[in-house]
Design an enzyme around this catalytic site. Structure first.
Site, short mmCIF file in Angstrom:
data_model
loop_
_atom_site.label_atom_id
_atom_site.label_comp_id
_atom_site.label_asym_id
_atom_site.label_seq_id
_atom_site.Cartn_x
_atom_site.Cartn_y
_atom_site.Cartn_z
CG ASP A 21 39.08 38.56 43.50
OD1 ASP A 21 39.52 37.39 43.41
OD2 ASP A 21 38.48 39.14 42.59
CD GLU A 22 38.33 32.98 43.22
OE1 GLU A 22 37.33 32.33 42.87
OE2 GLU A 22 39.36 33.08 42.52
CG ASP A 38 35.74 36.36 41.47
OD1 ASP A 38 36.27 35.39 40.91
OD2 ASP A 38 36.23 37.50 41.46
P1 TTP Z 1 40.36 37.51 39.35
O1 TTP Z 1 39.18 37.38 40.26
O2 TTP Z 1 40.72 36.33 38.51
O3 TTP Z 1 40.13 38.72 38.35
P2 TTP Z 1 39.45 40.13 38.60
O4 TTP Z 1 38.85 40.24 39.94
O5 TTP Z 1 40.44 41.19 38.25
O6 TTP Z 1 38.33 40.18 37.48
P3 TTP Z 1 36.93 39.38 37.42
O7 TTP Z 1 35.88 40.45 37.39
O8 TTP Z 1 37.00 38.60 36.16
O9 TTP Z 1 36.86 38.53 38.64
O10 TTP Z 1 41.65 37.90 40.17
C1 TTP Z 1 41.59 38.76 41.31
C2 TTP Z 1 42.81 39.65 41.36
O11 TTP Z 1 43.99 38.85 41.41
C3 TTP Z 1 42.97 40.53 40.13
O12 TTP Z 1 42.26 41.75 40.27
C4 TTP Z 1 44.45 40.71 40.06
C5 TTP Z 1 45.04 39.47 40.67
N1 TTP Z 1 45.54 38.58 39.60
C6 TTP Z 1 46.89 38.67 39.24
O13 TTP Z 1 47.66 39.45 39.80
N2 TTP Z 1 47.34 37.85 38.22
C7 TTP Z 1 46.54 36.98 37.55
O14 TTP Z 1 46.99 36.29 36.62
C8 TTP Z 1 45.15 36.90 37.95
C9 TTP Z 1 44.23 35.94 37.23
C10 TTP Z 1 44.72 37.71 38.96
MG MG Z 2 37.61 38.72 40.70
#
Ligand code: TTP
Ligand code: MG
Length: 351
Positions: free
Chosen positions: A104-105, A10
């Site tokens: 992203d995961e 992730d």
């Molecule tokens: P995430 O992996 O949930 O968050 P992140 O990568 O920003 O942070 P973390 O380090 O905690 O993993 O989500 C990936 C991307 O998806 C995030 O950068 C933006 C998008 N996203 C949205 O647009 N809306 C949302 O509600 C979420 C949870 C994510």
């Molecule tokens: Mg993330």
């Protein structure tokens, strides 16, 4: 039975990290990606902004109240998608069994590799070298634990839950951490005095099914660190190419090379867009009499440039009868062999 090796990757603060990468003035600053308007919401926030309580799905208004200096950046989805394709191409170097969960995961089943932890380390490094961004990795025996593990040392984390640790680790987990247990179910569990995996383990499977329906059976397993769900690969593309029919049939080498170059370019753009990797180049010709032939060559490593792809096609063209038979269509394709069958015979487990 084979013990599986699952990696969950992730990216850290994905959209925000890309904005900070591309604009050094934003580094170290509290930023939010999203629309700054009366109805705007935060897509994600940099870790600097998270310290103020800014997070995904928060309204822009509330975000600015919590963090007065917050800088809003509009989302650039095309850029984020391109990075997503880059990281998927890296995953594919390790296994065909890649299940993307979001932009992203992804889960990776690397049971066939000698050491999952080493693979996770390498993947993190390759992601950083290729994109300039950090990812967090979780390594364990199933999806549920791998996902929990990737979250455990975020950002830039690598956390391993070994087969031995799986059950004791799950016993200590708060129930809301388990896959599929949302707010409502967690509240219900709390009312029943169930707060952790260990509490869940006190219930029989039949009791859990009575209380939570079919999901109760899964909870019974989760409490013991078990999760039978397989990594479901997105349907794998096996080839990527392009072909064109000419206005007039030709035997002229220069004309054919021009068309070959065009097809190579179109095909290469497609491979980049799809994050597709392949070692086999196939040239297809259709002669004026509609006879169709193919000539292929397989290389030791994935092709890495449009020029090497085109040059391979050029070599293959020499093995055809274009000089004596006019050509009406030319195509060039990059491909890879189908995934090998899963090896169930592994006995030794090295994490
Ligand atoms: P995430 O992996 O949930 O968050 P992140 O990568 O920003 O942070 P973390 O380090 O905690 O993993 O989500 C990936 C991307 O998806 C995030 O950068 C933006 C998008 N996203 C949205 O647009 N809306 C949302 O509600 C979420 C949870 C994510
Ligand atoms: Mg993330």
């Amino acid at each position: 039975m084979t013990i599986r090796k699952i990696i969950h990757i992730d990216m850290d603060a994905f959209f925000a990290a890309i904005e900070q990468r591309d604009n050094p003035a934003l580094r170290g600053k509290a930023i939010a990606v999203g629309h700054d308007g009366p109805r705007g919401v935060v897509a994600t926030a940099s870790y600097e902004a998270r310290q103020f309580g800014v997070h995904s799905a928060l309204s822009a208004r509330a975000a600015k109240q919590r963090c007065p200096g917050l800088i809003f950046i509009p989302a650039r989805m095309e850029v984020y998608k391109e990075v997503s394709r880059q990281i998927r191409a890296i995953f594919q170097e390790y296994t065909e069994l890649v299940e993307p969960l979001s932009i992203d995961e992804a889960f990776l089943d690397v049971t066939h590799l000698p050491c999952a932890t080493q693979a996770a380390k390498e993947i993190k490094e390759k992601i950083f070298q290729t994109t300039g961004l950090t990812a967090s990795a979780g390594v364990s025996i199933n999806k549920m634990l791998a996902k929990i593990a990737s979250d455990y040392q975020k950002p830039n984390g690598l956390f391993v839950i070994t087969p031995k640790q799986a059950a004791p680790f799950a016993a200590k987990l708060p129930v809301e951490k388990f896959f599929g247990i949302g707010h409502v179910t967690a509240q219900k569990m709390h009312r029943l005095g169930i707060y952790t995996g260990a509490d869940l383990r006190q219930k029989t499977e039949a009791e859990l099914v009575r209380l939570f329906g079919k999901a109760g059976r899964a909870y019974f397993g989760y409490a013991r660190g078990q999760d039978p769900r397989e990594v479901q690969p997105s349907r794998q593309r096996l080839s990527c190419g392009a072909e064109n029919t000419f206005d007039a049939d030709t035997s002229d080498l220069n004309r054919l090379l021009e068309e070959l170059k065009k097809a190579a370019h179109q095909a290469w753009v497609r491979t980049r867009r799809a994050g597709f990797l392949g070692k086999t180049v196939t040239l297809k010709l259709k002669y004026a009499d509609f006879q169709q032939i193919t000539r292929s060559q397989t290389f030791a490593a994935h092709l890495t440039s449009e020029d090497s792809f085109y040059q391979a096609g050029r070599q293959l063209l020499q093995k055809t009868d274009f000089k004596t038979k006019p050509v009406r269509l030319i195509g060039l394709t990059l491909s890879r062999p189908p995934a090998p069958p899963k090896d169930d015979r592994q006995l030794q487990f090295d994490f």
